[in-house]
Structures are given as structure tokens and as C-alpha cells.
Design a protein around this motif. Sequence first.
Motif, PDB file in Angstrom:
ATOM      1  N   PHE A 127     -21.232  -4.019  -2.028  1.00 12.54           N
ATOM      2  CA  PHE A 127     -21.063  -5.441  -2.284  1.00 12.54           C
ATOM      3  C   PHE A 127     -19.885  -6.026  -1.524  1.00 12.54           C
ATOM      4  N   THR A 128     -18.839  -5.250  -1.310  1.00 11.49           N
ATOM      5  CA  THR A 128     -17.619  -5.761  -0.709  1.00 11.49           C
ATOM      6  C   THR A 128     -17.055  -4.765   0.295  1.00 11.49           C
ATOM      7  N   SER A 129     -16.340  -5.291   1.269  1.00 15.31           N
ATOM      8  CA  SER A 129     -15.677  -4.436   2.255  1.00 15.31           C
ATOM      9  C   SER A 129     -14.281  -4.039   1.820  1.00 15.31           C
ATOM     10  N   SER A 130     -13.778  -4.568   0.708  1.00 16.62           N
ATOM     11  CA  SER A 130     -12.400  -4.308   0.308  1.00 16.62           C
ATOM     12  C   SER A 130     -12.223  -2.852  -0.128  1.00 16.62           C
ATOM     13  N   VAL A 131     -11.134  -2.267   0.325  1.00 18.81           N
ATOM     14  CA  VAL A 131     -10.750  -0.910  -0.055  1.00 18.81           C
ATOM     15  C   VAL A 131      -9.236  -0.937  -0.283  1.00 18.81           C
ATOM     16  N   TRP A 132      -8.830  -0.968  -1.533  1.00 24.05           N
ATOM     17  CA  TRP A 132      -7.405  -1.013  -1.846  1.00 24.05           C
ATOM     18  C   TRP A 132      -6.778   0.330  -1.529  1.00 24.05           C
ATOM     19  N   HIS A 133      -5.666   0.294  -0.787  1.00 22.90           N
ATOM     20  CA  HIS A 133      -5.022   1.541  -0.383  1.00 22.90           C
ATOM     21  C   HIS A 133      -3.580   1.286   0.012  1.00 22.90           C
ATOM     22  N   SER A 134      -2.790   2.327   0.006  1.00 19.53           N
ATOM     23  CA  SER A 134      -1.486   2.370   0.651  1.00 19.53           C
ATOM     24  C   SER A 134      -1.626   3.329   1.823  1.00 19.53           C
ATOM     25  N   ASP A 135      -0.871   3.084   2.873  1.00 24.04           N
ATOM     26  CA  ASP A 135      -1.123   3.794   4.128  1.00 24.04           C
ATOM     27  C   ASP A 135      -0.680   5.253   4.078  1.00 24.04           C
ATOM     28  N   VAL A 136      -1.542   6.108   4.594  1.00 26.98           N
ATOM     29  CA  VAL A 136      -1.338   7.541   4.844  1.00 26.98           C
ATOM     30  C   VAL A 136      -0.493   8.224   3.768  1.00 26.98           C
ATOM     31  N   THR A 137      -0.848   8.005   2.513  1.00 29.48           N
ATOM     32  CA  THR A 137      -0.072   8.591   1.413  1.00 29.48           C
ATOM     33  C   THR A 137      -0.238  10.100   1.314  1.00 29.48           C
ATOM     34  N   TYR A 138      -1.119  10.677   2.137  1.00 28.32           N
ATOM     35  CA  TYR A 138      -1.253  12.128   2.158  1.00 28.32           C
ATOM     36  C   TYR A 138      -0.077  12.802   2.860  1.00 28.32           C
ATOM     37  N   GLU A 139       0.727  12.044   3.597  1.00 28.65           N
ATOM     38  CA  GLU A 139       1.881  12.651   4.253  1.00 28.65           C
ATOM     39  C   GLU A 139       2.937  13.056   3.225  1.00 28.65           C
ATOM     40  N   GLU A 140       3.738  14.057   3.568  1.00 29.34           N
ATOM     41  CA  GLU A 140       4.826  14.463   2.678  1.00 29.34           C
ATOM     42  C   GLU A 140       5.821  13.322   2.479  1.00 29.34           C
ATOM     43  N   GLN A 141       6.047  12.540   3.542  1.00 26.43           N
ATOM     44  CA  GLN A 141       6.922  11.372   3.482  1.00 26.43           C
ATOM     45  C   GLN A 141       6.133  10.158   3.956  1.00 26.43           C
ATOM     46  N   PRO A 142       5.413   9.502   3.056  1.00 21.49           N
ATOM     47  CA  PRO A 142       4.612   8.335   3.434  1.00 21.49           C
ATOM     48  C   PRO A 142       5.504   7.178   3.900  1.00 21.49           C
ATOM     49  N   PRO A 143       4.899   6.149   4.502  1.00 22.93           N
ATOM     50  CA  PRO A 143       5.681   5.050   5.063  1.00 22.93           C
ATOM     51  C   PRO A 143       6.413   4.220   4.013  1.00 22.93           C
ATOM     52  N   GLY A 144       7.445   3.527   4.491  1.00 22.26           N
ATOM     53  CA  GLY A 144       8.191   2.566   3.682  1.00 22.26           C
ATOM     54  C   GLY A 144       7.948   1.168   4.204  1.00 22.26           C
ATOM     55  N   LEU A 145       8.986   0.530   4.795  1.00 25.60           N
ATOM     56  CA  LEU A 145       8.840  -0.824   5.312  1.00 25.60           C
ATOM     57  C   LEU A 145       7.924  -0.814   6.526  1.00 25.60           C
TER      58      LEU A 145
END
Length: 378
Positions: free
Chosen positions: A190-208
Motif C-alpha cells: 500500500f505504501t512505499s514508506s519504510v521507517w528506519h535509522s541508517d545502518v544500525t547494524y554497525e557497531e557504531q551507527p551514525p550520529g549527526l
Amino acid sequence: MTTITQTLTEPLRTLHLRSESPKKTEKPAFKGTQYDHDKDAGGAKDQEYPYAWALPTFNNTTYPPLTPYEHKDPGLEALKHENPREFLQNAQVSDLTPRFGADVSGVQLTQLDTRGRQQLAKFVAERGIVVFRDQDFQDQSPDWMLQDWGSFFGRLHIHPTSAHPLNHPEFHLVYRDMSKTFNYEFTDRFTSSVWHSDVTYEEQPPGLTTLFLFDSPASGGDTAYVSQVEAYKRLSPSFRAYLETLQVVHSGVEQANFSRAGNRGGTVRREPVENVHPLVRTHPVTGEKALFVNTQFSRRIVGLKKEESDAILNLLYDHLAKGVDFQVRVKWSPRAVVLWDNRVTAHSAIVDFDSAQDGRRHGARITPQAERPFLRKD
């Protein structure tokens, strides 16, 4: 559109390419290299496009596993400043909602000194996501964007599967033109939206994180953001206390397998990893707690049976997706730059523009890594 990680498997309809900013009569400060990008970007030859240097390419370069590094958030220094919003003293600031998001005019990011960047980091951590209008950011050289700007906020992340500009793998590109998309879209939902935070599989995911568009449709293609701080606060105290005892497996395996199947350039630059992070994390500058789960990379809660894990994660995913009173929708304008704190927000592309009429959407993300997620008990 954001940092999203996969592609359609069926071909897209033809779009008309349109360069929105700068105007055709203008020349950017950095012209870059013009080249035939038929193979990589999927469009017609467009030698007049002023941002041809940033069109998507793939290569077979491989990288070793990431190693830990010590991250100190620049916003911590701003806590010592007498007026930590001094960099906004000549700006026009509008809150997008009372507690989440801001829209700023009258500040040039390229002109901020070290003190101003420290204050910026604190401000973005507090507001979650901030839009800066009328910037000259995209006309700077790619080396300045990465080494001067991006690396100030942390070690630059190279995405393991996404497209990047030729010779600049530290950029993650969002791109859709007349025949290709390098982003995560579905036609069977129904929708293309996919809520996510970027590359959280990394040991140290992104900040700013910094995102800016070189080209975009006249309307549509907005980006939605949700506050995982406010989402956490809406839960009952007893449920929050239980969630703080839990840890979640975040995985990049599915993303890598999707590329290995021949999608999205078929590139895997670094072997996929899984890491365990607390379900609730604490921001090192604000001290606020936030949920740290997302549908794209969170897989299971450690120590729970599948049915228990699925029930809790699906409840939280639903909570984030339906939380319109702690979400914002950012409308892109020419020369806007959006900064968000990936530790305490999630986001989704909104693919609502007409792919047969509205033109190319082309942007770049700069993704510095931050600290390993932690929960500081009260």
C-alpha cells in the motif's frame, strides 16, 4: 529522500530529467567532471547537468571490516558555552513542532567555525532534525563536504552496498531518474514508506547526518522523520522500565544478500555484520533516552522467544509509524540541507511524485559514525 537501502526489481517508467537548482544559466562553484553516465545512472546523456560529478556509480572495491574508534560528540563542547545557541543569533528559527524539528534561515553552514559547529551538533541533538534553507553547501567541492565538514562530526562511513559518486565512496546517494532507482521502494504494498535509522547494524551507527539534494521534483519526494525520544516518553513507566532491560540484534545480512542477488548494482563492498544494541539508548549530549529499533535492520530481541520478540517489536514499529503527533514531514526546497541525529530519530522516504512527469531526484548523504549505543541508568 533519505538514506534508504534497496531497489525495485522491476523497471521504472520514463521520467523527464529536470535540473532545479541551480538554474541552467548558473554555474556552481565546483563543476566536477562531466562524463557519460548512461550505464551508472540510467539517464540520457546529460552533459549540461551541473552536478554530474555526483551521479551514481558502482565499483568492485572491497573494504576490510570496520574497527572500533573513540568518538567524542562535538556537542559536548557546546555544553560549556555560555550561550550554546550563539550561532543562531542572526537566524530565523521556526519549530516544526513544539518538541521536534526546526526550520532555519539566515545561517550558512559553510561559514560556521569550530565553535559554531559544536553548537550546531547540540542543537540538532535537541531538536532531532533541522532544515537549513538557502545554502551554498552543494556548490562546495566534494573534498570539502567530506573532509572538512563531515569528518568534523565523526569517522565517515562508507556504505557497503549503495551507489556513490566516482572516486568519493563516502557519499551515500539517493537517486531516481528516468529508468533507475537506487533506493528502497515497493510496488506490491500500500505504501512505499519504510521507517528506519541508517545502518544500525554497525557497531557504531551514525550520529549527526547531513542530507542535501542536487535536484528534486517541484512537489512530492518529501522526507518524514519521527522522534524516538518522544516515542519512548509516550510509553507507560512500567513498560519503559522493562524495555530498558532488553537488547536487540541489528543485521546487515539481508541488505547484502539483496545486492548479491543482482539488485542495486550488485555490489557488496564489506562483508555484512550483526551487532547487538540496547533497545533504549541514551544520547551522550542531551542525556535523553530514546527507542532504538527500526523495521529495516532490527531483527529480534535477545533472550525472548520469537513470538514474544515479534509482539514487542511490531508494537513499537506500529507506535512509531502511527505517531503523527511526534513526526514531521520535511518539504524540500532548492538548496536546502537537512541535518538529523540518527541516534534519536527514524525517517522514511515519501515516494509520491509521478515518475512519468516530475523528474530526477538526486541527493547525497554524509554519514559520520558516532559512539556505540549505550543506556545510562537513572
